[in-house]
Design a protein around this motif. Sequence first.
Motif: not given
Length: 232
Positions: A153-155, A201-204, A207-210
């Motif tokens: 959903t966030q994506i 890459k700057n999306a919230p 940033k949860k992904f490594g």
Amino acid sequence: MILNVLFMLKTTIPFICGALFSAPIYYYVFDNNLAETPVNKIERQIAPSLKIEQPSEMTQPLNNATNEQALLEKISMLEQKLADERETHKTEIAEITAGVMSELEKRVKEIELDAHQQLNAIMKKLQKPNDNHFAEQHLAQNRDSNWAEQTETQIQDFFATHDYLEHITLNNIDCRQTLCKINYDISDKFETPHLFEHQLKNAPWHKKFGSSQSTNSQGKVILFVEKQSNSL
């Protein structure tokens, strides 16, 4: 008659006594005057002016100059001695220097080799996994419904609101347990891919992904993202 003789004795005796008393004094003075020649007199007069004075402050500069000259001579002697010692041990110094340089070159090579190996190890660690690794790992995972649905959903929200909608088209999102596979198309091959990647890459949610890995073939992009171990 007798009175006349007594009178004469009375007057002559004091005279004779006086003469006898003054004779030594006169002789001493007169004899000294005779002994003192004109040359002696001149020497006696000029003697005070020839008196040798004791060393005073006026002689100090001369003494200092002498000491300085002696010091310079000593320094020159030591420098010459050092030069002689160096010449004597020239061969020994050359051998020691050659040995040190050889050891130094050997150590430098060892450091360069070690640094190269460490750099290769670091590059391997930083090197992103290839597509096959992510694809195989993604297929092997089961779906974590709670996390997968929330993340998808966030994506989707990001792809629906980013600044390059006219050039980016989202095709599919498939999240499993720790990995998400995102397929999208890019119609612009110039600036859009770089600008979109920076915004991505700057999306919230990103940033949860490594780790992440993407491939672009003729504008068709496959993006794999893996969540961090401490990410919810």
